[in-house]
Design an enzyme around this catalytic site. Structure first.
Site, short mmCIF file in Angstrom:
data_model
loop_
_atom_site.label_atom_id
_atom_site.label_comp_id
_atom_site.label_asym_id
_atom_site.label_seq_id
_atom_site.Cartn_x
_atom_site.Cartn_y
_atom_site.Cartn_z
N VAL B 73 0.84 -1.19 0.00
CA VAL B 73 0.00 0.00 0.00
C VAL B 73 0.88 1.25 0.00
CG1 VAL B 73 -1.89 1.16 1.21
CG2 VAL B 73 -1.79 -1.31 1.18
N LEU B 75 2.33 2.96 2.76
CA LEU B 75 2.20 3.91 3.88
C LEU B 75 1.49 5.22 3.52
CD1 LEU B 75 5.78 3.50 5.49
CD2 LEU B 75 3.66 2.55 6.37
N ASN B 127 6.01 1.31 14.21
CA ASN B 127 6.13 0.44 13.03
C ASN B 127 7.60 0.37 12.65
OD1 ASN B 127 6.12 -0.83 10.59
ND2 ASN B 127 4.51 0.44 9.66
N CYS B 130 7.66 -2.09 8.35
CA CYS B 130 6.97 -2.09 7.07
C CYS B 130 7.90 -2.66 6.01
CB CYS B 130 6.52 -0.69 6.67
SG CYS B 130 5.70 -0.70 5.06
N ASN B 190 4.95 -8.46 11.56
CA ASN B 190 4.50 -7.76 10.36
C ASN B 190 4.54 -8.76 9.20
OD1 ASN B 190 3.90 -5.74 8.40
ND2 ASN B 190 4.82 -4.21 9.75
N GLY B 263 -6.20 -8.71 10.72
CA GLY B 263 -6.22 -7.78 9.59
C GLY B 263 -6.74 -8.44 8.34
N THR B 264 -5.91 -9.28 7.74
CA THR B 264 -6.24 -9.88 6.45
C THR B 264 -7.56 -10.65 6.46
OG1 THR B 264 -3.88 -10.04 6.01
CG2 THR B 264 -5.31 -11.34 4.59
#
Lengths: 248, 302
Positions: B73, B75, B127, B130, B190, B263-264
């Protein structure tokens, strides 16, 4: 899964709109959309403008991706994933299809013997699919008065007894839909509206297209009038590509 | 037998159930976060917020082929100065909002954490992982010295808890976990760096080419990471990676996780995944005779 399918023909509809026809063996209902990928450029959401055995994507040229897509030739491939989203509710009885700009593209699969249409555009040469309606079943409005009523889509809708229809289907840019929603407000009509917002993932993950916590891509893009009337963000604020809140 | 209690706490943050919305999923718009909290998530983590406004990558930002899910995506975020309004809307829920932040050095992380605290978040999530943006995330999260400095700096500048989200894309996760152990909790893991090529166009699908693999494909990696860290460090861990059902969540909790992030799974189950997993968890606990989550937390470590 990405579908890659060779198109059968590329038809010019207006100076800025083309339709790509192809066979795709999938169940799709009117109002649903696909994410169309042009390798090397980008990916955009598009409603299917035909949903039978032969499918169609109607492309309005407004950016790099849609421009490239409008130039695809018969025998060349298009790439897309889907179908996604909630379709329109089908009804028996008289229907009214209200499409502004290229909005008539996603309403086209609903055109049948019971359907009347309202088509609006800036000028005569941009009126999309008006020829698919019977002459006495179409109301046209143009901003410049080059055809039909001189005015906007709401001006055209004033001429019509909306309560006479079993269902009114609406598609177009959010600002236009807002003017329609304000116009009909709490009248006793059945209306479903297909909304458009900046969309990135198409599958309910990225939050780009959300309104009031609804994801357009999975909860919509079609919503009934009473749901739209509850939306505080509708027609007022949206998130830019970055996620920054901006006003209409 | 009494009804099983699925509440939990991470430090002073009380959660009505152990399920938190993971950063990056449906957490850009305050109204969306508020809706997800009203539909069953115990807390949400915001999209990662940086110093400046960023548009993120052009679509395609996801490449999916069930169960494979890869994203890049990039950020996207409004920048720290313009995210306060979204957090304010989300806070109307009355539930904890965790502010995720990313920066390129210690000073940026400190500035972002202080601002997040001003906006009223319950904790910040750093974070450090990422996997698909150059100069941020993994490139920082793979350097133990830098991780230690960032965590120490942030901890010294705010009074709310700081969680550190780590990457599995490192040679020795334990070294990084030790470096980050001044934080109040570790969030593991992550996404795992991955890629998808479309064989008919002969092109990488994601506009960024490389992305992060998530969902059920990475659950065994997540379980291993939580287990490995909890075997060596006494620090609360929040498990994330491939949780779609209560059975997945229980696996993470048995590996030592205090709570989990989802999330997913919203891809398959929508926002309803939170109430679904909560209900399944109550069922699992009643049928196994557990009254509280603590009774089986970390039992696989013994």
């Amino acid at each position: 899964m990405i579908n890659s399918i060779r198109i059968l023909r590329n038809e010019i509809n207006t100076p800025t709109v083309n339709s790509l026809y192809f066979h795709w063996d999938a169940m799709v209902e009117p109002g649903q959309f696909v994410m169309v990928w042009v390798p090397g450029i980008s990916e955009i959401p598009m409603s299917l403008s035909l949903t039978g055995k032969e499918k169609c994507l109607t492309v309005k040229k407004y950016g790099d991706t849609s421009n490239a897509l409008s130039k695809v030739e018969p025998g060349e491939r298009i790439f897309f994933r889907g179908p996604y989203g909630k379709p329109f509710t089908r009804v028996k009885g008289k229907t009214l299809l209200v499409g502004g700009g290229s909005g008539m593209a996603s309403l086209r699969p609903l055109i049948d013997k019971n359907a009347s249409g309202v088509v609006a555009a800036r000028s005569s040469d941009e009126l999309l699919f008006k020829e698919l309606f019977a002459k006495d079943r179409i109301t046209v409005a143009t901003d410049d008065g080059s055809e039909g009523i001189k005015g906007n889509i709401v001006d055209a809708m004033r001429e019509i007894e909306l309560e006479a229809f079993e269902m009114i289907y609406v598609c177009g840019p959010e600002r236009m839909i807002k003017s329609i929603v304000d116009f009909v407000s709490v009248r006793k009509i059945n209306m479903e509206l297909s909304l458009e917002r900046n969309m990135k993932c198409g599958i309910g993950i990225c939050d780009s297209c959300s309104i009031d916590g609804f994801q357009l891509c999975t909860d919509g893009p079609t919503f009934n009038l009473s749901t739209v009337l509850t939306m505080k963000e509708f027609g007022r604020t949206k998130l830019a590509e970055s996620g920054k809140r901006i006003w209409f | 037998m009494s009804i099983s209690d699925i509440s939990t706490s991470i430090g002073n943050i009380h959660l009505s159930n152990p399920l938190i919305l993971a950063s990056g999923i449906l957490d850009e718009n305050g109204h969306t976060m508020k809706r997800i909290l009203s539909e069953g998530a115990a807390a949400v983590v915001t999209k990662s917020i940086g110093m400046e406004e960023r548009n993120g990558y052009k679509p395609p930002i996801v490449a999916t082929d069930d169960p494979i899910f890869i994203n890049a995506v990039g950020l996207p975020n409004p920048g720290i100065n313009d995210v306060g309004e979204e957090i304010k809307i989300a806070r109307e829920s009355g539930k904890p909002i965790i502010g995720s932040i990313f920066g390129k050095d210690e000073n940026e992380f400190i500035h972002l954490a202080v601002k997040m605290q001003e906006y009223g978040v319950s904790a910040v999530e750093l974070n450090l992982s990422c996997p698909h943006v150059k100069g941020f995330g993994s490139e920082i999260g793979g350097d133990p010295t830098l991780v230690k400095k960032i965590v120490k700096g942030v901890k010294g500048s705010i009074s709310i808890p700081a969680w550190a989200k780590l990457s599995p894309n490192v040679t020795n996760l334990l070294d990084i976990a030790i470096a980050a152990s001044d934080s109040d909790a570790l969030v593991l893991i992550n996404t795992v760096r991955g890629m998808k090529i479309d064989i008919y166009s002969g092109r990488p699908v994601l506009s960024n080419k490389v992305g992060g693999l998530s969902g059920s494909s990475i659950k065994p990696v997540g379980i291993r990471c939580v287990y490995e860290v909890k075997s060596n460090l006494d620090i609360p861990v929040i498990g994330v990676g491939g949780i779609e059902s209560a059975l997945d969540a229980v696996e993470y909790i048995m590996a030592g996780a205090t709570a989990v992030q989802i999330g997913t799974a919203l891809w398959k189950y929508g926002r309803a995944v939170f109430s679904k997993v909560s209900m399944e968890l109550v069922e699992f606990m009643s049928s196994e005779g557990y009254e509280k989550i603590e009774e089986f937390r970390g039992i696989a470590l013994k």
